[in-house]
Scaffold this motif. Structure first.
Motif, PDB file in Angstrom:
ATOM      1  N   ALA A  56       0.848  -1.182   0.000  1.00 50.28           N
ATOM      2  CA  ALA A  56       0.000   0.000   0.000  1.00 50.28           C
ATOM      3  C   ALA A  56       0.888   1.237   0.000  1.00 50.28           C
ATOM      4  O   ALA A  56       1.955   1.244   0.630  1.00 50.28           O
ATOM      5  CB  ALA A  56      -0.911   0.009   1.222  1.00 50.28           C
ATOM      6  N   ASN A  57       0.482   2.261  -0.718  1.00 42.37           N
ATOM      7  CA  ASN A  57       1.257   3.492  -0.817  1.00 42.37           C
ATOM      8  C   ASN A  57       0.980   4.386   0.388  1.00 42.37           C
ATOM      9  O   ASN A  57      -0.162   4.737   0.657  1.00 42.37           O
ATOM     10  CB  ASN A  57       0.900   4.218  -2.119  1.00 42.37           C
ATOM     11  N   LYS A  58       2.031   4.723   1.123  1.00 44.35           N
ATOM     12  CA  LYS A  58       2.006   5.613   2.287  1.00 44.35           C
ATOM     13  C   LYS A  58       0.825   5.374   3.243  1.00 44.35           C
ATOM     14  O   LYS A  58       0.067   6.303   3.558  1.00 44.35           O
ATOM     15  CB  LYS A  58       2.059   7.082   1.862  1.00 44.35           C
ATOM     16  N   PRO A  59       0.645   4.151   3.734  1.00 51.81           N
ATOM     17  CA  PRO A  59      -0.466   3.901   4.656  1.00 51.81           C
ATOM     18  C   PRO A  59      -0.384   4.717   5.935  1.00 51.81           C
ATOM     19  O   PRO A  59      -1.417   5.077   6.514  1.00 51.81           O
ATOM     20  CB  PRO A  59      -0.358   2.398   4.941  1.00 51.81           C
ATOM     21  N   GLY A  60       0.828   5.014   6.388  1.00 49.10           N
ATOM     22  CA  GLY A  60       0.967   5.804   7.603  1.00 49.10           C
ATOM     23  C   GLY A  60       0.329   7.174   7.484  1.00 49.10           C
ATOM     24  O   GLY A  60      -0.358   7.643   8.410  1.00 49.10           O
ATOM     25  N   ARG A  61       0.530   7.842   6.351  1.00 49.29           N
ATOM     26  CA  ARG A  61      -0.078   9.161   6.145  1.00 49.29           C
ATOM     27  C   ARG A  61      -1.608   9.053   6.125  1.00 49.29           C
ATOM     28  O   ARG A  61      -2.312   9.921   6.648  1.00 49.29           O
ATOM     29  CB  ARG A  61       0.433   9.784   4.845  1.00 49.29           C
ATOM     30  N   HIS A  62      -2.106   7.999   5.505  1.00 47.18           N
ATOM     31  CA  HIS A  62      -3.563   7.835   5.449  1.00 47.18           C
ATOM     32  C   HIS A  62      -4.143   7.579   6.839  1.00 47.18           C
ATOM     33  O   HIS A  62      -5.211   8.116   7.185  1.00 47.18           O
ATOM     34  CB  HIS A  62      -3.922   6.687   4.509  1.00 47.18           C
ATOM     35  N   LEU A  63      -3.463   6.787   7.645  1.00 47.58           N
ATOM     36  CA  LEU A  63      -3.990   6.489   8.969  1.00 47.58           C
ATOM     37  C   LEU A  63      -3.872   7.695   9.896  1.00 47.58           C
ATOM     38  O   LEU A  63      -4.716   7.892  10.780  1.00 47.58           O
ATOM     39  CB  LEU A  63      -3.282   5.275   9.553  1.00 47.58           C
ATOM     40  N   GLU A  64      -2.863   8.517   9.695  1.00 45.66           N
ATOM     41  CA  GLU A  64      -2.782   9.769  10.452  1.00 45.66           C
ATOM     42  C   GLU A  64      -3.952  10.679  10.108  1.00 45.66           C
ATOM     43  O   GLU A  64      -4.557  11.309  10.991  1.00 45.66           O
ATOM     44  CB  GLU A  64      -1.452  10.476  10.155  1.00 45.66           C
ATOM     45  N   ARG A  65      -4.291  10.743   8.823  1.00 48.00           N
ATOM     46  CA  ARG A  65      -5.422  11.583   8.419  1.00 48.00           C
ATOM     47  C   ARG A  65      -6.732  10.996   8.922  1.00 48.00           C
ATOM     48  O   ARG A  65      -7.647  11.734   9.320  1.00 48.00           O
ATOM     49  CB  ARG A  65      -5.440  11.769   6.905  1.00 48.00           C
ATOM     50  N   MET A  66      -6.859   9.675   8.901  1.00 48.91           N
ATOM     51  CA  MET A  66      -8.050   9.043   9.454  1.00 48.91           C
ATOM     52  C   MET A  66      -8.220   9.426  10.924  1.00 48.91           C
ATOM     53  O   MET A  66      -9.340   9.732  11.383  1.00 48.91           O
ATOM     54  CB  MET A  66      -7.962   7.526   9.315  1.00 48.91           C
ATOM     55  N   ALA A  67      -7.134   9.425  11.676  1.00 47.65           N
ATOM     56  CA  ALA A  67      -7.214   9.788  13.095  1.00 47.65           C
ATOM     57  C   ALA A  67      -7.707  11.225  13.264  1.00 47.65           C
ATOM     58  O   ALA A  67      -8.514  11.508  14.166  1.00 47.65           O
ATOM     59  CB  ALA A  67      -5.851   9.608  13.760  1.00 47.65           C
ATOM     60  N   ARG A  68      -7.243  12.132  12.397  1.00 49.77           N
ATOM     61  CA  ARG A  68      -7.715  13.522  12.477  1.00 49.77           C
ATOM     62  C   ARG A  68      -9.200  13.602  12.153  1.00 49.77           C
ATOM     63  O   ARG A  68      -9.954  14.344  12.801  1.00 49.77           O
ATOM     64  CB  ARG A  68      -6.916  14.413  11.528  1.00 49.77           C
ATOM     65  N   SER A  69      -9.642  12.854  11.141  1.00 48.88           N
ATOM     66  CA  SER A  69     -11.053  12.865  10.777  1.00 48.88           C
ATOM     67  C   SER A  69     -11.921  12.349  11.917  1.00 48.88           C
ATOM     68  O   SER A  69     -12.966  12.932  12.235  1.00 48.88           O
ATOM     69  CB  SER A  69     -11.287  12.018   9.516  1.00 48.88           C
ATOM     70  N   LEU A  70     -11.498  11.258  12.548  1.00 51.60           N
ATOM     71  CA  LEU A  70     -12.279  10.694  13.646  1.00 51.60           C
ATOM     72  C   LEU A  70     -12.313  11.632  14.846  1.00 51.60           C
ATOM     73  O   LEU A  70     -13.336  11.736  15.545  1.00 51.60           O
ATOM     74  CB  LEU A  70     -11.718   9.332  14.046  1.00 51.60           C
TER      75      LEU A  70
END
Length: 296
Positions: A56-70
């Motif tokens: 997966a491409n840059k999953p860490g960045r996506h999960l950081e953004r998910m945390a901000r959204s939540l």
């Protein structure tokens, strides 16, 4: 690379004692109830990331953004490790040589239930639309559409959920349809006070000399993970990353303009509201390399 339309995978995160476990789910079988907030309210968040050749491409960045959204939605989601286990399980099922889009979805849960503490959480993995891959090669035509309020309104009004990747994408999809009606491929949203903002599912980049510019998240736009990845590497290649306000005229006068997203990658803008945009093929090639997606 050949897309295989029948490829579809679904995995679910479920409560497992005090933790979370991954369960694979038949993609043809029902998953949501009629009372799930995802269906009844669009009340939740999601992320979409590129998958290719076992990664997966840059999953860490996506999960950081998910945390901000939540955080913005006030939903208590699974911990980081559970999200990573969900991503890894889906990627493990994906064949080599096919570009896929992995989506992580979380809703508040069931209407009438203990929703904030019992969210619905799952992931999907399917082939990327071939049109998006083609646009990475050919570029795109873009039109501007207004969001109808000033650029600073969303930062001053947290209930508008600026900088949040929430499930309700009805407005974004309507904007895409309007672009198609006008003979264009994508949209650049503008504020009522004339600032260039973002696309329905993309971030705007433009080049002025040796500066690579994008718009500020203080306007309430969604922070782009592909833009952040490119900006983290651009300096080493002679491009100074700049976050700034701009008008449509500023963007149109640039030495090159691009829309970036996690699935399409980097697409050069050919025209903006029907006017030709200056092309910078060498920068396009560089940005596509920095994005981490397969080259066109």
């Amino acid at each position: 690379m050949t897309a295989v339309p029948e490829l579809r995978f679904v995995s679910v995160l479920v409560r497992d004692g005090d933790g979370w476990g991954v369960r694979r789910h038949d993609p043809a079988a029902p998953l949501l109830t009629a009372f799930d907030y995802a269906a009844t309210r669009g009340d939740g968040a999601f992320e979409a990331m590129h998958v290719f050749d076992g990664a997966a491409n840059k999953p860490g960045r996506h999960l950081e953004r998910m945390a901000r959204s939540l955080h913005n939605l006030q939903i208590v989601g699974p911990p980081y490790a559970a999200w990573r286990a969900l991503v890894d399980d889906l990627v493990a099922q994906w064949p080599a040589g096919v570009e896929g889009v992995l989506k992580l979805i979380i809703s508040r849960g069931q209407e009438g239930g203990p929703s904030d503490q019992d969210p619905t959480v799952y992931g999907t993995l399917a082939p990327i639309d071939r049109l998006l891959i083609e646009q990475r090669r050919t570029g795109i035509d873009v039109v501007t559409l207004t969001i109808g309020y000033d650029a600073d309104v969303r930062e001053q009004s947290p209930w508008l959920l600026g900088s949040t990747k929430y499930l309700s994408y009805a407005v974004n999809m309507a904007a895409k349809r309007e672009a198609a009606r006008r003979g264009a491929d994508d949209v650049l949203f503008t504020s009522a006070d004339g600032q260039a903002l973002e696309g329905p599912s993309a971030t705007i980049l433009w080049q002025v000399g040796n500066e690579l510019r994008t718009t500020s998240s203080h306007t309430g736009i969604l922070r782009g993970t592909t833009q952040e990845e490119i900006f983290a590497k651009a300096g080493a290649h002679g491009l100074a990353p700049i976050v700034t306000a701009a008008t449509v005229e500023d963007v149109a006068a640039a030495d090159g303009v691009w829309m970036t997203s996690s699935t399409r990658g980097v697409a050069a803008v050919r025209t903006l509201d029907g006017r030709p945009v200056r092309q910078a093929p060498q920068t396009t090639a560089l940005l596509q390399r920095l994005s981490g997606l397969p080259l066109p």
